[in-house]
Structures are given as structure tokens and as C-alpha cells.
Write an enzyme that holds these catalytic residues in place. Sequence first.
Site, mmCIF file in Angstrom:
data_model
loop_
_atom_site.group_PDB
_atom_site.id
_atom_site.type_symbol
_atom_site.label_atom_id
_atom_site.label_comp_id
_atom_site.label_asym_id
_atom_site.label_seq_id
_atom_site.Cartn_x
_atom_site.Cartn_y
_atom_site.Cartn_z
ATOM 1 N N GLU A 85 -18.017 -25.501 15.149
ATOM 2 C CA GLU A 85 -17.533 -26.842 15.443
ATOM 3 C C GLU A 85 -18.534 -27.716 16.206
ATOM 4 O O GLU A 85 -18.250 -28.210 17.310
ATOM 5 C CB GLU A 85 -16.212 -26.773 16.222
ATOM 6 C CG GLU A 85 -15.099 -26.075 15.453
ATOM 7 C CD GLU A 85 -13.752 -26.121 16.155
ATOM 8 O OE1 GLU A 85 -12.738 -25.982 15.475
ATOM 9 O OE2 GLU A 85 -13.737 -26.313 17.402
ATOM 10 N N GLU B 145 -10.965 -22.978 9.350
ATOM 11 C CA GLU B 145 -9.960 -22.806 10.409
ATOM 12 C C GLU B 145 -8.780 -23.710 10.094
ATOM 13 O O GLU B 145 -8.961 -24.878 9.761
ATOM 14 C CB GLU B 145 -10.487 -23.195 11.797
ATOM 15 C CG GLU B 145 -11.399 -22.204 12.468
ATOM 16 C CD GLU B 145 -11.683 -22.574 13.926
ATOM 17 O OE1 GLU B 145 -10.788 -23.172 14.580
ATOM 18 O OE2 GLU B 145 -12.786 -22.289 14.401
#
Length: 478
Positions: A213, A331
Site C-alpha cells: 500500500e 486485499e
Amino acid sequence: MVRPRPALAINLFFLLLFLSGSVVPRLAEAGGDEKTKKMVGVDGTQFVVGGGTVYLSGFNAYWLMLMASDPARRGKVVAAFRQASEHGLNLARTWAFSDGGDTPLQLAPGVYDEAMFQALDFVIAEAGRHGIYLLLCLTNNFPDFGGKRQYVRWARDAGHSDELATADDFFNSTVVKGYYKDYVKTVLTRVNSITGVAYRDDPTIFGWELMNEPRCDADPTGAMVQAWVEEMAPYVKSIDAAHLVTAGLEGFYGDGAHESKDLNPWSIYYGTNYIATHLAAGVDFATIHLYPDVWLWGSSAARKAAFFRNWTRSHLRDTELYLAKPLLVTEYGKFIWDAEYSNRTQRDYFLGTVLDSIYESARDGGPLVGGAFWQLLDDGMDTFRDGYEIVLPEDRRAAAIIGNHSRQLAKLNGRDADEIRRRRNQRRTRTRTPTTHRKIHVGSSSSTSGTDQFRILLVRFMSLLRQQISSFFSVVLA
């Protein structure tokens, strides 16, 4: 139902097969160079192995190496892979890093803990034994297990504090980038102490994720992260040309061509460019994450549902139009708010909706060809619970949804990528599919109200909190 553990004799049998090199993941034989013939490759918007497509039903388990580093807890790693395999899961995303802290793989730049490396060896060997690919992440944007802040701290301690103002200097400091490159080279060239296979030669490894991320407050346009990926992806490829590489993005849009920040939660920048960065040399496939509860904190269920539909649809369209690469939802999760788990029904509905979107795209030859839920735990791992966990023996409804999806995807494996592309092009020509469509904006593209500003702060706080929870537990359990 979980099958009993194999007897000692069976374990020894598998160990001997590993040592002889005769056990490999359930990957088909293919022609070509011996080093690369069993690796997952890319053909247009499809992942392929041995000339046929492969679709991915996966899970996140960041804790695998941490648990494997403790002989008393290694059984949790074995159990996780066994349960995943029994439910048809074929991809695990996990951390291949631990930068500093109490359980470090990398104690300091260029200094490594062999015991932790052997724990990672164990994870890779077990994944291979259970026929599960690994997507290995190489560092973190957040403080969990060190990440970019630890790299910057190391550089400051080495006397480079004048050029390092914030953790975001991870992306542009020559010194820090050198530390990261050294780490990457060490990991990729590591020879597994159990299998005897170098990581860069191991077909169990699906690919490398540059960072978990990546975000950059210092440059919200995405240019700083863009330049970093453009440098690091080719570097990884220079050491390991056989495996796939991705940046690790959540899917946020920035200032690049064809980008639209109006599609982001609350229309704010996160310092990345979805399209531009995934077009960088060395990046083989695209990724998005999906957390509508956190990203649209305080919004109605209808607004979250609209966001979900548009987020998925927009990325499917943009990936096909501008990237022509596969797309994974690496995710996704829905938070269970109360200890009694009374709202599992909502979580299971969300789970089914995401998986249906993946299957429909895969079935129709679209670029969305797999995903990995956050996160899988085994029984007895209560201290690792973060509200997103799925314990397959306990969450029977969720387990059934996941198992059914895995079986559906598996039936699509082995298709010819060229034929998929040809049929999809014919279908688009017949229906005269337009290249653009009206976007559903889930946030205002003009002025932002005081309420929305407050919600934006909550979005950022909740996102950070999600990361900090796992970081806290990793320290407590170390």
C-alpha cells in the site's frame, strides 16, 4: 472438516521428496528454459502457466513468517495452508520483510537474522507442498514490521538526517533506495535451506510486491511514487526476470493521464497513480484493495454499495483499456464491529459480492482474474484478530462461499489466452461497447463540506488504525 495431520512416516516421505527435488507445486509442465518453464506468466489480461490460464482464489496471512520463526507455533502455518488447500485456495499474500524491531529479518541495512530467513524458507516450502502460490511483499508503507520509516531511521542514524525530512523521503533518498535494493537482492538470491531452490528460481513464488500500500503525503500527485516504481520494478527484474512484479497499489487515482481522483474515497489524493504506475516498465499486473467501510466511514450502506460497484467497474474498464494486464484484488474485507459477531451476515454478503465480481470477469475473459481476502487465521489465534479475520473451521458460511468460488474459478483454468482474447474482442465488436461511461462519483468533485472534511479525517484515521492494530499485536506476540 479439517483432516487429521499426517503420521510421522508420511511427513518424512514428503521431506525426502522435497530434498530430492521431486515435489513441485501443482503447476503444469511447459516448454522453454528449465528455470522459467513452471513460472506463472502473463498473456494479455490473463495469468498463464504452461500455455493455459490460471485463476487465483487467495487469502492474506501477513503473519506466516512471524509464526514460523517460533517452532512452538509453526503448526499454525501448516494448518493455515492445509485448510486453505482444502477450500481450493491457491494464492497466499504475505510479508517477506521484517525491518528492525523485536523480530527482525533485517536487523540493520545488510545485516540479516538467519533464523528468520529459515522461517521464510519454511513458509515457502510449506506453500509449495500444499500447492499454493505466494505473493511476497518486500516492505511496508506503514510502521508495521518496520517499513519505510525504519529505512529512513537507519539512514538518519548513519548521518544523513539533513536530507531526510519525513518517512516519504524513502521514495527519493539515494541512500535509502540503496538499502532497499540491497535487501531485494539478498531476498531474491536467497537459497531455501529446506528445498535447496533459490527464491528467484522457485515456481511456488507467484511474484514480488514492491511495497504494501504505497502512499505519499509529500507528493499527492503520485509523481514521487511513480519515479520510485519506475526505478525499482526494473531493478527486481534485473535480478529475477522469471517472476512477476507488481507495485502493491490500493488502486487510488492521481494526476496521471486517464486518472480521475473523483473516483477515490471522498475524492482525495493518496500520492499514487493507478494507471500511470501500472504502465511502468517491469510491472506485470495491476492491484486494487477494497475497504468501503473504512474508506467511506460514516456513509450510508447505499453510498458504500455505489462506491463498490463503481470502484470495481472503473478499474476493470481502465485496466482493460489502458493497461491490458491482469488485475487482482489483493486485499478486501468488511469489518465485524462487535465481539458477538452478530453482523457476519453482512460480511458474508460482501464476501459473496466481491467473489461474484471476480468470477464474472474471469468467466467472460475480463482482466479481473483473482483476489485475496484479508485475513485468514487458524483456531487459537485470537490475539491476531483485527475484525476482518476469517477462521475457516469457525466461519462455516464464509468457508462455503470461499470454497464454492474456488471451485468455480478452478473450472476455468487451462483455457487458451489467445482464444479468450479473440472471443472477447468479437463480443465487444458485436455489442459496440463504448470506451467510456458515466462515472458514479462517491465524493464531491468541487467544494467539500465540513461534515465531509471530518469524515476524510476519519477515513485516514481508520486506515492507519487498521495498520496499527496488526503492528501492536506483532509486538505483543513477539
